[in-house]
Every structure is written in structure tokens, then in C-alpha cells.
Design a protein around this motif. Sequence first.
Motif, mmCIF file in Angstrom:
data_model
loop_
_atom_site.group_PDB
_atom_site.id
_atom_site.type_symbol
_atom_site.label_atom_id
_atom_site.label_comp_id
_atom_site.label_asym_id
_atom_site.label_seq_id
_atom_site.Cartn_x
_atom_site.Cartn_y
_atom_site.Cartn_z
ATOM 1 N N LEU A 223 23.686 109.904 -18.112
ATOM 2 C CA LEU A 223 23.171 108.566 -18.264
ATOM 3 C C LEU A 223 24.012 107.628 -19.030
ATOM 4 C CD1 LEU A 223 19.149 108.934 -17.814
ATOM 5 C CD2 LEU A 223 20.599 108.711 -16.100
ATOM 6 N N SER A 224 24.047 106.479 -18.778
ATOM 7 C CA SER A 224 24.661 105.430 -19.628
ATOM 8 C C SER A 224 23.842 105.276 -20.778
ATOM 9 C CB SER A 224 24.820 104.222 -18.948
ATOM 10 O OG SER A 224 23.838 103.543 -18.693
ATOM 11 N N GLY A 225 24.123 104.619 -21.873
ATOM 12 C CA GLY A 225 23.487 104.152 -23.103
ATOM 13 C C GLY A 225 22.378 103.139 -22.790
ATOM 14 N N GLY A 226 22.367 102.014 -21.670
ATOM 15 C CA GLY A 226 21.389 101.509 -21.309
ATOM 16 C C GLY A 226 20.184 102.172 -20.439
ATOM 17 N N GLU A 227 20.623 103.133 -19.644
ATOM 18 C CA GLU A 227 19.713 103.851 -18.786
ATOM 19 C C GLU A 227 18.994 105.183 -19.780
ATOM 20 O OE1 GLU A 227 22.191 104.283 -14.632
ATOM 21 O OE2 GLU A 227 22.729 105.400 -16.415
ATOM 22 N N LEU B 296 23.273 99.565 -28.039
ATOM 23 C CA LEU B 296 23.311 98.600 -26.853
ATOM 24 C C LEU B 296 24.216 97.711 -26.933
ATOM 25 C CD1 LEU B 296 19.806 98.675 -25.513
ATOM 26 C CD2 LEU B 296 21.422 100.310 -24.854
ATOM 27 N N ASP B 297 24.889 97.176 -25.864
ATOM 28 C CA ASP B 297 25.712 95.868 -26.128
ATOM 29 C C ASP B 297 24.793 94.850 -25.828
ATOM 30 O OD1 ASP B 297 25.202 95.643 -23.349
ATOM 31 O OD2 ASP B 297 27.089 96.468 -22.661
ATOM 32 N N GLU B 298 25.324 93.712 -25.899
ATOM 33 C CA GLU B 298 24.501 92.344 -25.964
ATOM 34 C C GLU B 298 23.583 92.433 -24.734
ATOM 35 O OE1 GLU B 298 26.206 89.093 -27.680
ATOM 36 O OE2 GLU B 298 24.624 87.489 -26.563
#
Lengths: 394, 223
Positions: free
Chosen positions: B143-147, B173-175
Amino acid sequence: MKSKINIYFIEFAINAILRQKYKSLFIAVVFVLLTFLLTSVFFITNSIKYELNSTLDSLPEILIQKTKAQRHDDINVAEVDKILAIEGVSDANARVWGYYYFENIGVYFSIVGVERFENQYKNSLSKIVDTYELDDAKNPSMVIGSGVQKSMQKSYYKEYFNFIKSDGTLKKVSIAGVFDADTNLESNDMIVMSKETAREIFHMPESSATDIVVKVANPNEVATVLAKLKLLYPESRIITKNDLKVSYQNIFNYKSGLFLALFVISLFTFFIIIYDKVSGLSSEEKREVGILKALGWRVDDILVEKFYESFLISFFSYSIGVGLAMAFVYIFQAPLLRDIFIGYSELKPSFELPFVLDVQTLFLVFFLSVPIYIAATLIPSWRIATLDADEVMR
Amino acid sequence: MIELKNITKLYALSKVDEVRALDDVSLTVKEGEVVVLKGASGSGKSTILSLIAALSKPTSGEVVVDGKKVSKLSDNFASIFRRDSIGFIFQKYNLIPSLSVRENILLPLVPLNPHAKDAQKKLSEVMEIFHITHKADTLVKNLSGGEQQRVAIARANVNNPKIILADEPTANLDEKLSLSFIEILRELKSLNKTIIIATHDPLFFNLDFVTREIAMHNGTLQL
Ligand SMILES: Nc1ncnc2c1ncn2[C@@H]1O[C@H](COP(=O)(O)OP(=O)(O)OP(=O)(O)O)[C@@H](O)[C@H]1O
Ligand SMILES: [Mg+2]
């Protein structure tokens, strides 16, 4: 408390095992190897012990061999009547038997002579005498063990065999059948023929026999009968079944003792390896325990999961090890290992390891491996699980 | 209601050396409040969260949650307390990478041995709320970081806790993802959860739904 098993723990445990592929594989291999070795050796020793005991049980109580200058000498058949007169003796038989060296293959067979209208000292022999007619003087025949049959077939003797007598002439004896005797160990290399034929091959006069076997009805009387026989035949060697049993078992126990020592060593190594593997829980595993605690798992929950984990892997490996041992010992007849236990010179040639369903061994090996492994994994997990879990925050 | 009463927490670094992570801290957080704890690295934010969750014990002082002295709980009862009352969101997510999304979210429920149906229902609910249903059977490591963060949030909520503790939740996480995390917090607040966030991310400052911002410095609160 719910009595229901928590399958989520089991799922998690299976997952954990698969997740740590290399560690799990390593432990499984070591574990399989150990249980395989342990079980194999126990199976073999038990199988041989069983074989030995049944062989020895079919032996006569007392055996009398005449000696001359400390060497075996033929005994006079007439002695049988004197022995029968002794109180307590229920039967006595003069045996005609000996070893025959089969040059083509380089092995010894034992030839046993029987007589149709005599009491046989062994059940297996009575059966043969009832089934086959071996004492036709014009066409002498014999019944052979399967090992003998194999050897003879290798030399292209399928229907008869030419024995070389001590004067160098040949004696042709036809093969009447192959027998299954009481047990493998004694039957495999045995040839049964009429006493007359046997005497001819061994060049033995009709008045002589190889030895005399004595049956005693009441086992408590053996000692008394023995004493009387010793008085009667001070020059002879008188052997009781018990003497034989003890000497066979001594050889056998000596060998199993050596093995036991080997085991203690391998077992020890095993636990050092395992302890080394599990006690140094990796930092990843420590973190995992911390996460689970932060998520509300109790120490008990973690230990239950770890229990399933170690039980599954150890019981699985144990089953494979035992399965392999069964195949190795009973199907493949334990190549290499069995030779260590059955020296050619001490027992008879090839024989089959009989299948003895040996629940005791299964339990013993189980208790020597599975619970110890489980304990070895639970203890370090417990130590980590009881530490503060705030490590996961860092 | 969460109360910290005169909490001091010392960590031993060696036999002679120790760190004063918290120094006589007192704090009360009411039900339904959203509190942001801010301050430099090492100021003691994480330490406060771990004390509230009974993951560690104060050297002196008392932590009381809903009338329960959690700083006095035995290890076992501390676990049960977390299971029932606390949802934890960690900076590093603390997911198990080789388990699927579904399996990770299930973890807090495992010791409860729920019926398959109940477990399924709770799982679907939180996966729906935190928009991760479409990845239910994907391994977390893919998974991606956000997920991953959404999985961590779903996991923190699966046992429907009253208190959510988040430790540097947007650090990785990015903004854009951080802003959507803040929206998630807003939703949680509307569910009347008590939320404490430890962060030094300025995105959390001056948010309308945050009831209080507390600055920390060297183990003390700057009230
Ligand atoms: N387990 C521990 N052992 C030793 N020292 C610790 C431990 N946990 C925290 N500390 C120390 O206590 C102090 C406060 O740590 P804490 O993690 O609460 O700070 P923080 O405000 O969360 O910092 P960050 O923003 O870096 O996460 C720090 O000096 C830290 O090094
Ligand atoms: Mg921190």
C-alpha cells in the motif's frame, strides 16, 4: 471464559509461521531430522527386540551339546532315552543340523533335519512335516527359507540344488517349497530336509545327532533338571534358553546404549540450536509483540498465539519425522542404520524388520520434542510480553 | 474524562543517568474534546499518550480515565482497558506488513473471539468509513503511505473506542493526505470521540474543531 477455541489466533499463528519463512523452514528441518532419527532408531530396536524375543521364545528350554576338547562333537542318539527318564522332562529330541557354506554367494545357510514320525520341537517344523513329504529316499527334497531361495535363484538353481558332501561328491535335493516360519529372523536362511538327507550331507552316522533339545513342562523345574543333566553329562555344554536370551540381549543392549549416548548428544545440540533461534527474538518480533499489546492483546493472548505457533510447527514437523521414519524403517528396511544393529556375524543374514505398531515410541518421541520446543519458545515470548509496551511508540 | 494528576515520568538511561520525560504534569481532557499537543522533539508528547493508554506507568502521579485509575492497572487489565477504550494511531502506523488490510484491522478484535458475522460487520463498517474497502485483501506492504495511514485509522476504530490517541499521525504524509487526515479527525469528532493528537505539524494549528492546543517544553505544559 469462552470454551470455544479462538480460530483467529490459529489463523494468526499460521500466518506468522509463513511470514517468517526462513526461520520456520530452518526449525522444521532440524525438527524433522531429529524426530526422524529418534523414531527410526526406536522403531528398529523395538522391531529387532520383538524379533529376537519371538525367536528366543521358540527355542527349547535346554540344549545339550557334547564337547570334546572344548569343541562341539556329535552326540549319541541313544542318550535321548536316558534324558527322557529324568523326572520333569516332558520331551527330548535329537537334532541333526548344521551350517552349509554356499560358495557361489559366500554365505552360510543352516540345514535342519526332520523326521516324519517324531515330535517336532518347534511348531514351524511340525507344519512342514505335515505338509511336505521330505523323506522319499529316491527323490530327497527340502523346504527353504525365502533368503535361501533368493540366493539359489541367483545361481540359477530353481528346482533343485546340488550340495557338495564332505567326500566331494554331489547330493541333489529338489526344492519342495518355500516356508513361512514363526518369525523371519530364524527362517530366512534355513533349509529343512529329512534327517537322513541332512546326515548324508554332513557325513554323520545314523547313531549320531548334532545336539539334544530338552523340553521341561514346568518352567520352575528347569533348574532341577539342569542340575541332573549336569551330573549325567559333566563333559557336555548345557545351555538354557535363559542363557541365550541374556547373551543376545547383552549384545543388543550394548549397541542401543551406544545409540542412547548419541541421542543425548544430538538432543542437546537440537535444543541449543532451537534455543539460540528463539531466545533471540528479532527486533521485528519484539515490535510485533509491542503492537499487539498496544492494540489490547493481553500477555495471555500473546502466549496463546505463540503456543499455537510453536505447536503447529513442532507437531507438523514431528508428524513428518515420524512418517518418514515409518517409511524408512518398514518400507525401505532402514538402510545403513539396521546394519549397525544387526551384525552379520552375530545374528543371521538378511531378515525383514517386522512392523510393530509402537505407540510407546510415538509418545516418547513426542514428549521429548514437542512440549520442550513449545516451552523453549514460550519462555522468551513471555519475557518480552511482560515488558512495558511503550517501546512501540519510539 | 481523562485526568493526569502531577505526573512525573523518569526514564533510566544508565545506573546513574536518567531523563525527566515529564515533570509534574497535570491535565484534564473532557469527553468529546480534541486536544493538540505540540512541542519540540523530546518535549514529552509521546510519553503523555503512552501513559494515558496505560502502555507505561508514571514514576509518580496518577492517570484517571473515566474514573478508573489506569496508572494502577495490572498489565492484564491495562490490555483490557486499551482493548475497550483506546484507539491508537502511531507515527509509523505499526501495521504488520505481511498481513492483508483486513487482517490488520481485525487485530484488536482477535482476543475477543467474535462471531465471524460480527467481525465482518465491524470490518466492513470501518473500511467503508475510512475508504479502504477496495484494498481489503491487499497486503499492507503493497500500500501507499496514505493508504497505510487509513488502515491504521480503521484499525484504531474497529473496537469503537471512546478515546483516539494519535502520535505524529501526519509525519509520513504529504500535505494533501495530511489534509484529508484532518478531515477524518473532524468526522471522528462528530462521532463524539475524545481525541488527543501529538504533533509538530503546523497544519494542526488553529483548526476550528480543535478545542485546545497545548504546547510542551522539556516535560512540562506551557499553559
Ligand atoms: N523508553 C525510553 N527510554 C529512555 N528514554 C526515553 C524513553 N522514552 C522516551 N524517552 C525520553 O523521554 C523524553 C521524552 O520523549 P517523548 O518520546 O515523549 O518525546 P516526544 O515529544 O514525543 O518527541 P518526538 O517529537 O521526537 O516524538 C525524550 O528525551 C526521550 O528521549
Ligand atoms: Mg513522540
